[in-house]
Structure formats: C-alpha cells, structure tokens
Design a protein around this motif. Sequence first.
Motif, PDB file in Angstrom:
ATOM      1  N   VAL A  32       0.833  -1.189   0.000  1.00  0.00           N
ATOM      2  CA  VAL A  32       0.000   0.000   0.000  1.00  0.00           C
ATOM      3  C   VAL A  32       0.875   1.248   0.000  1.00  0.00           C
ATOM      4  N   PHE A  33       2.003   1.187   0.682  1.00  0.00           N
ATOM      5  CA  PHE A  33       2.892   2.339   0.811  1.00  0.00           C
ATOM      6  C   PHE A  33       3.578   2.628  -0.523  1.00  0.00           C
ATOM      7  N   PRO A  34       3.611   3.885  -0.955  1.00  0.00           N
ATOM      8  CA  PRO A  34       4.196   4.242  -2.258  1.00  0.00           C
ATOM      9  C   PRO A  34       5.723   4.333  -2.229  1.00  0.00           C
ATOM     10  N   GLY A  36       7.952   3.509  -4.470  1.00  0.00           N
ATOM     11  CA  GLY A  36       8.555   4.014  -5.709  1.00  0.00           C
ATOM     12  C   GLY A  36       8.656   5.528  -5.717  1.00  0.00           C
ATOM     13  N   THR A  37       7.597   6.206  -5.318  1.00  0.00           N
ATOM     14  CA  THR A  37       7.618   7.667  -5.280  1.00  0.00           C
ATOM     15  C   THR A  37       8.592   8.158  -4.226  1.00  0.00           C
ATOM     16  N   LEU A  38       8.641   7.479  -3.093  1.00  0.00           N
ATOM     17  CA  LEU A  38       9.591   7.845  -2.038  1.00  0.00           C
ATOM     18  C   LEU A  38      11.023   7.723  -2.549  1.00  0.00           C
ATOM     19  N   VAL A  39      11.333   6.614  -3.210  1.00  0.00           N
ATOM     20  CA  VAL A  39      12.681   6.397  -3.756  1.00  0.00           C
ATOM     21  C   VAL A  39      13.013   7.463  -4.801  1.00  0.00           C
ATOM     22  N   GLU A  85      -0.900  10.373  -3.752  1.00  0.00           N
ATOM     23  CA  GLU A  85      -0.759   9.133  -2.975  1.00  0.00           C
ATOM     24  C   GLU A  85      -1.097   9.369  -1.511  1.00  0.00           C
ATOM     25  N   ASN A  86      -0.759  10.538  -0.994  1.00  0.00           N
ATOM     26  CA  ASN A  86      -1.139  10.843   0.383  1.00  0.00           C
ATOM     27  C   ASN A  86      -2.645  11.030   0.515  1.00  0.00           C
ATOM     28  N   LEU A  87      -3.278  11.632  -0.468  1.00  0.00           N
ATOM     29  CA  LEU A  87      -4.736  11.737  -0.464  1.00  0.00           C
ATOM     30  C   LEU A  87      -5.368  10.347  -0.463  1.00  0.00           C
ATOM     31  N   ILE A 100       3.843   8.837   7.933  1.00  0.00           N
ATOM     32  CA  ILE A 100       5.197   8.318   7.691  1.00  0.00           C
ATOM     33  C   ILE A 100       5.704   8.787   6.332  1.00  0.00           C
ATOM     34  N   ASN A 101       4.866   8.695   5.309  1.00  0.00           N
ATOM     35  CA  ASN A 101       5.264   9.099   3.964  1.00  0.00           C
ATOM     36  C   ASN A 101       5.594  10.593   3.909  1.00  0.00           C
TER      37      ASN A 101
END
Length: 128
Positions: A32-34, A36-39, A85-87, A100-101
């Motif tokens: 569920v956690f994104p 790829g975008t974080l990286v 993604e946060n929405l 966390i994100n």
Amino acid sequence: MLRFFVIATGGAIGTLLRYVISGIDYKFSGAVFPYGTLVVNLSGSLVIGFLWGVFERIAVSPNIRLFIFIGILGGFTTFSTFSLENLNLLRDSQYRLMIINIFFTNALGIILVVTGFLSARLLLTLID
C-alpha cells in the motif's frame, strides 16, 4: 526556443526514469505504501544537492543546468504524485502510513539535498 527544447527533452528523460522506477515498485512490492515515489523523490533530492555542489565549482552552461535541474530532475521527482498518494492513503484511512510518507519524504529529502551538496564539495576538495 532552444531552452524549451532543452527542458522538454530533459523532462521526457526524467519522466521515463520515474515511470520505470515506480513501475518496478508497483510490480514487485504489492504494498500500500508508495515506495517508488519515495525512492524517486529521495534520490532526486540527493542528486540535485550533489549536482548543485558540483556546479558551484565547475562552470556549466545555463542550458545544461536547465536540462538537468528543470528538465530531468523536474520530470523525475514528482510532488503531484506524492500529494495524490497521500490523499489516497487518507481516503483509505491509512493515517499512519500517510504521516510516515509525509515525514520521510520531507525530512529525508532535505537531509539528502544537504548530503549531496556536502558530498560534492568534499569530492571536489579531494580532487583539487
């Protein structure tokens, strides 16, 4: 007109790199956690900090700066995707993951920009 071409070309490269990295995440993690975008955002922060440090000491043409900073890195990092993604995490009641994100992307992003910048300065000092 050349500036627009330089930025657009860099943007296309950055966007394709982001697509590939995010696609690898979505294909393999299934989370569920994104990630790829974080990286993408964190590595983009490190690279922009590093290159800014290098370009302070090494003369680079304005078009190359536009190509890299606005084009490639502008297309590569993705604040709008991060926000969406946060929405989605908020909408799915994944409050903890959303916090966390937001925290890791922002805090680590700033830390990595500084790290990249200081690494470039150290490297250039060692080369001189």
